[in-house]
Design a protein around this motif. Structure first.
Motif, mmCIF file in Angstrom:
data_model
loop_
_atom_site.group_PDB
_atom_site.id
_atom_site.type_symbol
_atom_site.label_atom_id
_atom_site.label_comp_id
_atom_site.label_asym_id
_atom_site.label_seq_id
_atom_site.Cartn_x
_atom_site.Cartn_y
_atom_site.Cartn_z
ATOM 1 N N ALA A 131 -21.046 67.120 -14.058
ATOM 2 C CA ALA A 131 -21.188 67.890 -12.824
ATOM 3 C C ALA A 131 -22.639 67.910 -12.346
ATOM 4 O O ALA A 131 -22.917 67.727 -11.152
ATOM 5 C CB ALA A 131 -20.679 69.314 -13.037
ATOM 6 N N VAL A 132 -23.582 68.128 -13.256
ATOM 7 C CA VAL A 132 -24.994 68.171 -12.874
ATOM 8 C C VAL A 132 -25.449 66.812 -12.353
ATOM 9 O O VAL A 132 -26.157 66.716 -11.341
ATOM 10 C CB VAL A 132 -25.861 68.632 -14.060
ATOM 11 C CG1 VAL A 132 -27.343 68.437 -13.758
ATOM 12 C CG2 VAL A 132 -25.573 70.096 -14.385
ATOM 13 N N ALA A 133 -25.031 65.726 -13.024
ATOM 14 C CA ALA A 133 -25.419 64.388 -12.577
ATOM 15 C C ALA A 133 -24.884 64.098 -11.174
ATOM 16 O O ALA A 133 -25.610 63.558 -10.314
ATOM 17 C CB ALA A 133 -24.913 63.342 -13.565
ATOM 18 N N ALA A 134 -23.634 64.462 -10.915
ATOM 19 C CA ALA A 134 -23.050 64.236 -9.591
ATOM 20 C C ALA A 134 -23.729 65.101 -8.537
ATOM 21 O O ALA A 134 -23.955 64.657 -7.403
ATOM 22 C CB ALA A 134 -21.549 64.522 -9.629
ATOM 23 N N ALA A 135 -24.068 66.331 -8.886
ATOM 24 C CA ALA A 135 -24.746 67.225 -7.938
ATOM 25 C C ALA A 135 -26.099 66.668 -7.540
ATOM 26 O O ALA A 135 -26.500 66.739 -6.368
ATOM 27 C CB ALA A 135 -24.895 68.608 -8.553
ATOM 28 N N ARG A 136 -26.811 66.080 -8.474
ATOM 29 C CA ARG A 136 -28.156 65.570 -8.183
ATOM 30 C C ARG A 136 -28.132 64.343 -7.285
ATOM 31 O O ARG A 136 -29.139 64.024 -6.656
ATOM 32 C CB ARG A 136 -28.887 65.278 -9.489
ATOM 33 C CG ARG A 136 -29.395 66.559 -10.158
ATOM 34 C CD ARG A 136 -30.152 66.297 -11.417
ATOM 35 N NE ARG A 136 -30.783 67.537 -11.895
ATOM 36 C CZ ARG A 136 -30.994 67.824 -13.171
ATOM 37 N NH1 ARG A 136 -30.620 66.968 -14.115
ATOM 38 N NH2 ARG A 136 -31.575 68.963 -13.505
ATOM 39 N N HIS A 137 -27.002 63.648 -7.211
ATOM 40 C CA HIS A 137 -26.901 62.502 -6.309
ATOM 41 C C HIS A 137 -27.013 62.932 -4.853
ATOM 42 O O HIS A 137 -27.518 62.180 -4.013
ATOM 43 C CB HIS A 137 -25.578 61.756 -6.529
ATOM 44 C CG HIS A 137 -25.633 60.773 -7.657
ATOM 45 N ND1 HIS A 137 -26.455 59.669 -7.653
ATOM 46 C CD2 HIS A 137 -24.972 60.731 -8.846
ATOM 47 C CE1 HIS A 137 -26.304 58.985 -8.784
ATOM 48 N NE2 HIS A 137 -25.412 59.621 -9.525
ATOM 49 N N VAL A 138 -26.521 64.119 -4.539
ATOM 50 C CA VAL A 138 -26.541 64.580 -3.143
ATOM 51 C C VAL A 138 -27.524 65.724 -2.922
ATOM 52 O O VAL A 138 -27.858 66.044 -1.786
ATOM 53 C CB VAL A 138 -25.128 65.019 -2.688
ATOM 54 C CG1 VAL A 138 -24.177 63.836 -2.681
ATOM 55 C CG2 VAL A 138 -24.594 66.146 -3.564
ATOM 56 N N PHE A 139 -27.980 66.340 -4.001
ATOM 57 C CA PHE A 139 -28.907 67.471 -3.892
ATOM 58 C C PHE A 139 -29.925 67.337 -5.027
ATOM 59 O O PHE A 139 -29.789 67.964 -6.075
ATOM 60 C CB PHE A 139 -28.135 68.789 -3.989
ATOM 61 C CG PHE A 139 -28.948 70.011 -3.649
ATOM 62 C CD1 PHE A 139 -29.305 70.282 -2.332
ATOM 63 C CD2 PHE A 139 -29.351 70.899 -4.635
ATOM 64 C CE1 PHE A 139 -30.051 71.414 -2.019
ATOM 65 C CE2 PHE A 139 -30.087 72.033 -4.327
ATOM 66 C CZ PHE A 139 -30.442 72.284 -3.011
ATOM 67 N N PRO A 140 -30.943 66.471 -4.838
ATOM 68 C CA PRO A 140 -31.873 66.169 -5.931
ATOM 69 C C PRO A 140 -32.621 67.380 -6.475
ATOM 70 O O PRO A 140 -33.162 67.320 -7.584
ATOM 71 C CB PRO A 140 -32.852 65.176 -5.277
ATOM 72 C CG PRO A 140 -32.107 64.596 -4.130
ATOM 73 C CD PRO A 140 -31.221 65.697 -3.627
ATOM 74 N N ASP A 141 -32.653 68.473 -5.719
ATOM 75 C CA ASP A 141 -33.402 69.654 -6.158
ATOM 76 C C ASP A 141 -32.626 70.551 -7.120
ATOM 77 O O ASP A 141 -33.081 71.665 -7.410
ATOM 78 C CB ASP A 141 -33.827 70.484 -4.944
ATOM 79 C CG ASP A 141 -34.816 69.748 -4.058
ATOM 80 O OD1 ASP A 141 -35.556 68.894 -4.590
ATOM 81 O OD2 ASP A 141 -34.833 70.004 -2.842
ATOM 82 N N VAL A 142 -31.467 70.089 -7.604
ATOM 83 C CA VAL A 142 -30.716 70.904 -8.568
ATOM 84 C C VAL A 142 -31.617 71.249 -9.750
ATOM 85 O O VAL A 142 -32.225 70.376 -10.380
ATOM 86 C CB VAL A 142 -29.462 70.165 -9.064
ATOM 87 C CG1 VAL A 142 -28.863 70.880 -10.270
ATOM 88 C CG2 VAL A 142 -28.434 70.068 -7.958
ATOM 89 N N ASN A 143 -31.711 72.521 -10.038
ATOM 90 C CA ASN A 143 -32.595 73.024 -11.085
ATOM 91 C C ASN A 143 -31.747 73.695 -12.151
ATOM 92 O O ASN A 143 -31.118 74.724 -11.896
ATOM 93 C CB ASN A 143 -33.594 74.020 -10.489
ATOM 94 C CG ASN A 143 -34.536 74.602 -11.530
ATOM 95 O OD1 ASN A 143 -34.590 74.144 -12.666
ATOM 96 N ND2 ASN A 143 -35.288 75.627 -11.140
ATOM 97 N N THR A 144 -31.705 73.116 -13.333
ATOM 98 C CA THR A 144 -30.881 73.680 -14.402
ATOM 99 C C THR A 144 -31.656 74.643 -15.296
ATOM 100 O O THR A 144 -31.107 75.157 -16.267
ATOM 101 C CB THR A 144 -30.267 72.571 -15.276
ATOM 102 O OG1 THR A 144 -31.319 71.759 -15.805
ATOM 103 C CG2 THR A 144 -29.322 71.712 -14.460
ATOM 104 N N ALA A 145 -32.926 74.902 -14.967
ATOM 105 C CA ALA A 145 -33.668 75.919 -15.711
ATOM 106 C C ALA A 145 -33.153 77.297 -15.316
ATOM 107 O O ALA A 145 -32.919 77.555 -14.137
ATOM 108 C CB ALA A 145 -35.158 75.811 -15.404
#
Length: 337
Positions: A305-319
């Motif tokens: 899910a995180v990898a797919a999210a970063r394809h369209v929203f590179p600013d995904v922050n998992t911290a």
């Protein structure tokens, strides 16, 4: 002490018979129509959400009802096989398990026919206080299909808050088309996150323009997180509007995509992600779940899910965002921004 469960899901669980895609209108007059696919899968908005959350790594418990019949046994086994605790899934003698038939269309739309069975008898007594106390978050689904529970859900959510849990609600559709504000409004006041799709948000607010509908609902109390199909998703809180695009997908079956979205959003917030990142992860979970037939077969892992999210929203922050991350010594707080 750390609570035993990250998430308690309350609501509907039933087998889905999914057939389609149907090319053209459904014909009566005893006409037989052939479709490409048919399957018996786990259904129910709450059940699909619970499975999605467990797949994302949460410790999940389920509270609801099934009948004492083969359909109920199927539901119980399917939930348990996906790592969901079914110790509070009540088996009701004398009433059938709900059953849904989903007829899909080639354009991603679908018709849903549900025999509610024991669902309408689901009530507050099916959600033990000890189980609410054992969960960090309480999610309810299919609000209008369970009138007894709907009338007491505000009390249940208030109890969850008192016991240190946060709350979320996906009302799903209202088959009666009433969208009774007198029934819904008391629940919204104690709901941290409301998770409708675009059509449901507009119907709940009585407002055809989506952003205005979301803002109206946010004014009733919750952060409003809306699933907007190919246009992605948006979140509306007290002070701002946040949008993310949809993750690219070539869908095989969209059944349950919204419930997988709900699981992704709740999992992300419980992991301490900020609102935009949580929204992006949720949108990715919804898109990825369409890769196979049925609501649970293609639900993603957290890393997917995180990898797919970063394809369209590179600013995904998992911290972890410390305003939302879990501290066992204090209640979870989800800021309404």
């Amino acid at each position: 002490m750390t609570k035993p469960f990250d998430l308690l899901v309350v609501g509907d669980a039933n087998p889905d018979v999914v057939v389609g895609p149907l090319r053209g209108p459904l014909r009566f007059g005893q006409r037989e129509q052939l479709v490409e696919h048919g399957g018996l899968v786990l259904g129910g908005s709450a059940a699909i959400m619970a499975c999605g959350a467990a797949r994302l790594g949460l410790r999940v418990a389920f509270a609801g009802r099934v009948g004492d019949d083969p359909a109920g046994a199927f539901v119980r086994a399917a939930l348990a096989a996906r790592g969901v605790d079914v110790g509070s899934l009540v088996t009701v003698p004398g009433l059938p398990t709900p059953l849904t038939t989903v007829v899909t269309a080639g354009d991603g739309d679908r018709a849903i026919l549900t025999a509610p069975g024991c669902l309408t008898s689901t009530g507050p007594e099916d959600v033990p206080r000890d189980l609410v106390a054992a969960a960090r978050h309480v999610h309810a689904a299919s609000f209008f299909l369970m009138p007894r529970l709907a009338r007491s859900l505000a009390v249940l959510f208030a109890l969850a808050h008192d016991l240190g849990a946060t709350t979320s609600l996906d009302t799903n559709d209202d088959p009666a088309g009433r969208w009774d504000k007198g029934l819904v409004d008391p629940v919204l006041k104690v709901t941290d996150v409301l998770l409708p799709n675009a059509a449901e948000a507009c119907a709940l607010a009585g407002e055809p323009q989506l952003v205005l509908a979301a803002a109206f609902l946010a004014g009733r109390g919750p952060t409003v997180v809306v699933k907007d199909g190919a246009d992605g998703a948006l979140a509306c809180g007290a002070t701002r509007l946040t949008r993310v695009p949809a993750a690219p997908a070539d869908p095989v079956d969209t059944v349950g995509a919204g419930d997988s979205f709900d699981a992704g959003f709740v999992a992300a917030r419980l992991r301490g992600l900020d609102l935009p990142s949580s929204l992006a992860v949720a949108a990715a979970c919804g898109s990825l779940s369409t890769r196979a037939h049925g609501g649970t077969a293609a639900q993603p892992t957290w890393d997917e899910a995180v990898a797919a999210a970063r394809h369209v929203f590179p600013d995904v922050n998992t911290a972890p965002n410390h305003r939302t991350s879990h501290d066992p010594s204090t209640p979870d707080t989800w800021s309404r921004t």
